[in-house]
Design a protein around this motif. Structure first.
Motif, short mmCIF file in Angstrom:
data_model
loop_
_atom_site.label_atom_id
_atom_site.label_comp_id
_atom_site.label_asym_id
_atom_site.label_seq_id
_atom_site.Cartn_x
_atom_site.Cartn_y
_atom_site.Cartn_z
N ASP A 1 0.79 -1.08 -0.18
CA ASP A 1 0.06 -0.11 0.19
C ASP A 1 0.82 1.23 -0.07
OD1 ASP A 1 -1.74 1.97 0.70
OD2 ASP A 1 -3.06 0.97 2.14
N ARG A 2 1.33 1.72 -1.35
CA ARG A 2 2.09 2.87 -1.42
C ARG A 2 1.75 4.14 -0.43
NH1 ARG A 2 3.73 4.43 -7.51
NH2 ARG A 2 5.68 5.75 -6.93
N SER A 3 0.46 4.54 -0.66
CA SER A 3 -0.17 5.59 -0.09
C SER A 3 0.12 5.59 1.56
CB SER A 3 -1.37 6.04 -0.57
OG SER A 3 -2.38 4.95 -0.08
N LEU A 4 -0.19 4.30 2.07
CA LEU A 4 -0.03 3.96 3.54
C LEU A 4 1.25 4.35 3.92
CD1 LEU A 4 -1.18 2.97 6.39
CD2 LEU A 4 -0.63 0.97 5.85
N GLY B 1 13.44 -13.65 -11.58
CA GLY B 1 12.85 -13.43 -12.78
C GLY B 1 11.08 -13.82 -12.51
N LEU B 2 11.13 -15.07 -12.09
CA LEU B 2 9.60 -15.46 -11.80
C LEU B 2 8.90 -14.66 -10.89
CD1 LEU B 2 10.03 -19.51 -11.75
CD2 LEU B 2 8.93 -18.02 -13.65
N SER B 3 9.69 -14.18 -9.63
CA SER B 3 8.75 -13.38 -8.72
C SER B 3 8.54 -11.84 -9.30
CB SER B 3 9.75 -13.24 -7.57
OG SER B 3 11.12 -12.36 -7.76
N LEU B 4 9.28 -11.52 -10.15
CA LEU B 4 8.97 -10.29 -10.69
C LEU B 4 7.66 -10.39 -11.72
CD1 LEU B 4 12.37 -8.48 -12.22
CD2 LEU B 4 10.50 -7.64 -10.59
N ILE C 1 1.88 -9.79 -12.41
CA ILE C 1 0.44 -10.30 -12.68
C ILE C 1 -0.55 -9.92 -11.47
CG2 ILE C 1 -0.75 -12.38 -12.58
CD1 ILE C 1 1.72 -13.49 -14.26
N THR C 2 0.16 -9.75 -10.37
CA THR C 2 -0.66 -9.37 -9.35
C THR C 2 -1.38 -7.96 -9.48
OG1 THR C 2 1.17 -9.01 -7.90
CG2 THR C 2 0.30 -11.07 -7.42
N LEU C 3 -0.52 -7.32 -9.83
CA LEU C 3 -0.67 -5.64 -10.07
C LEU C 3 -1.80 -5.62 -11.03
CD1 LEU C 3 2.37 -3.58 -10.32
CD2 LEU C 3 0.75 -3.83 -8.35
N VAL C 4 -1.61 -6.42 -12.21
CA VAL C 4 -2.72 -6.16 -13.07
C VAL C 4 -3.96 -6.77 -12.63
CG1 VAL C 4 -3.52 -7.18 -15.36
CG2 VAL C 4 -1.09 -6.40 -14.93
N LEU D 1 -9.30 -7.43 -9.55
CA LEU D 1 -10.40 -8.42 -9.55
C LEU D 1 -10.04 -9.34 -8.44
CD1 LEU D 1 -9.92 -9.46 -13.37
CD2 LEU D 1 -11.81 -8.28 -12.38
N VAL D 2 -8.71 -9.64 -8.15
CA VAL D 2 -8.39 -10.65 -7.01
C VAL D 2 -7.12 -10.09 -6.43
CG1 VAL D 2 -7.18 -11.93 -8.81
CG2 VAL D 2 -8.20 -13.34 -6.75
N GLN D 3 -7.34 -10.33 -4.99
CA GLN D 3 -6.04 -9.84 -4.28
C GLN D 3 -5.21 -11.21 -4.07
OE1 GLN D 3 -5.15 -7.04 -2.51
NE2 GLN D 3 -6.79 -5.81 -2.86
N ILE D 4 -3.81 -11.19 -4.52
CA ILE D 4 -3.13 -12.28 -4.36
C ILE D 4 -1.91 -11.99 -3.44
CG2 ILE D 4 -1.67 -14.43 -5.66
CD1 ILE D 4 -3.19 -13.41 -8.16
N LYS D 5 -1.55 -12.59 -2.55
CA LYS D 5 -0.29 -12.33 -1.75
C LYS D 5 0.98 -13.31 -2.00
CE LYS D 5 -0.72 -8.92 1.43
NZ LYS D 5 0.53 -8.43 1.69
#
Ligand code: NAD
Ligand SMILES: CC(C)=CCC[C@@H](C)[C@H]1CC[C@H]2C3=C(CC[C@]12C)[C@@]1(C)CC[C@H](O)[C@@H](C(=O)O)[C@@H]1CC3
Length: 345
Positions: free
Chosen positions: A85-88, A274-277, A282-285, A289-293
């Motif tokens: 949460d950038r703004s936090l 590379g995979l983590s990036l 993908i989580t940003l896009v 729709l869905v929150q992935i952690k």
């Protein structure tokens, strides 16, 4: 005209005193005879002699009532580093720290000790025996790090002998110990989900993991040595265990101590990073729709696969710092403190 009562040098406030580090700090300060006020958005415990003030550090009026007659403020509040949460981060670590400084000046506080982080110089590439004069990260690896840099600059720039307001920053690295909500719990959760089978890279990378009581010791030494004629004013200090350890040996000792298997299979660092990036993108896009952690964020993978250990020579010289608890003793105490996280518990 009202006269301002000169605060006792043993009266202090711990902002973020309900947190992992904050609570250990409060307990030690009480043992050393300090009168302690805790300022936090939550009250996590009760302790005789400690007064709790619930509030958000972005609220100056709330802070002012907690800082009455306080001479030393320890600022160790932050949103959890894993948040995205950038703004936090901006609101609490940057704008909120400005408010803390303003409130300290208005309340007549004499010393402000900030808990910064050694990560303020980490860009995801090797750091070996890094000293405090390394430049701040130009491309901070996440919002947490970016705002910790701004926070540290604000606090150190606020140091003013003329105003009688002295500041110092402590930069710990990889704090662990009893009640830590991050390192051991995340590690165990990953092991329970079968994700701790792999070593990222060749496993030889050295890092600092620092026992919480040693970090507390560094904070108290800094507060007690911070004087107008001391070299501490407006300085940053690495506080570590002074025993760099292989990242994967440390993780394995904790896992095995709690009854889990140590990771054995090696994966190339570049592939996992590379995979983590990719996963992060993908989580940003998908976020609307869905929150992935994801467990393996680019930050965590970088920390797991590179060298990052720091020199605490400056703290030894200016503060007389020596880590009171050895790494082996610290790991033993930590493992024993998590019976509920043992395999099969
Ligand atoms: N844990 C580590 O490995 C590590 C390493 C280096 C530096 N640090 C720094 O140490 C400090 C303490 O970390 P921790 O691990 O104890 O974290 P923590 O999450 O356990 O504690 C942070 C505390 O700050 C409080 N807080 C958050 N936002 C607040 C707000 N707006 N107003 C008032 N209180 C607020 C929280 O309620 C919490 O009690 C942080 O500044 C962190 O950046 C931590
Ligand atoms: C990839 C893996 C094996 C994950 C499990 C352990 C991690 C959860 C853990 C290992 C190193 C830790 C760490 C932090 C968070 C938890 C880890 C990634 C920090 C990023 C927390 C914030 C501090 O300011 C950082 C610091 O400079 O000390 C921490 C660095 C180490």
């Amino acid at each position: 005209m009202a006269t301002r009562v000169r605060p006792s040098s043993k009266r202090c406030a711990v902002i973020g005193g309900s947190g992992f580090l904050g609570r250990h700090l409060v307990e030690r300060l009480v043992d050393r005879g300090y009168t302690v006020s805790v300022f936090d958005i939550r009250q996590a415990y009760e302790l005789p002699g400690v007064t709790f003030h619930l509030g958000d550090l972005c609220d100056k009026q709330a802070l002012l009532s907690a800082l009455k007659e306080v001479s030393v403020v320890f600022h160790c509040a932050s949103p959890a580093p894993g948040s995205d949460d950038r703004s936090l981060f901006q609101r609490v670590n940057v704008d909120g720290t400005r408010t803390v400084i303003q409130a300290c000046l208005e309340a007549g506080v004499q010393k402000l000790v900030l808990t910064s982080s050694a990560s303020v110089v980490f860009e995801g590439t090797d750091i070996k025996n890094g000293k405090e004069d390394l430049p701040y990260a130009k491309k901070p690896i996440d919002y947490y790090t970016a705002t910790k840099i701004q926070q540290e600059k604000l606090v150190l720039e606020a140091c003013s002998k003329e105003k009688g307001f002295l500041t110092v920053a402590i930069r710990p690295h990889g704090i662990f110990g009893p009640r830590d909500p991050q390192l051991v719990p995340i590690l165990v959760d990953s092991a329970r989900r079968g994700k701790m089978k792999f070593i990222i890279g060749d496993g030889s990378n050295l890092v600092d993991f620092t026992y919480v009581e040693n970090v507390v010791h560094g904070h108290i030494l800094a507060a007690e040595h911070l004087k107008a004629d001391s070299p501490l004013c407006a300085q940053a200090y690495h506080i570590t265990n002074d025993e760099p350890v292989r990242f994967w040996d440390f993780m394995s000792q904790v896992l095995v101590g709690l009854g889990y298997s140590a990771p054995r299979l090696h994966l190339p660092y570049a592939l996992v990073y590379g995979l983590s990036l990719l996963l992060w993108l993908i989580t940003l896009v998908l976020r609307p729709l869905v929150q992935i952690k994801p467990t393996f964020t680019p930050m965590r993978v970088a920390l797991a696969g590179t060298h990052h250990y720091y020199s605490c020579a400056r703290a030894k010289q200016d503060l007389g710092y020596r880590p009171p608890v050895s790494l082996q003793e610290a790991i033993t105490r930590t493992v024993e403190s998590y019976p509920h996280l043992r395999q099969g518990a």
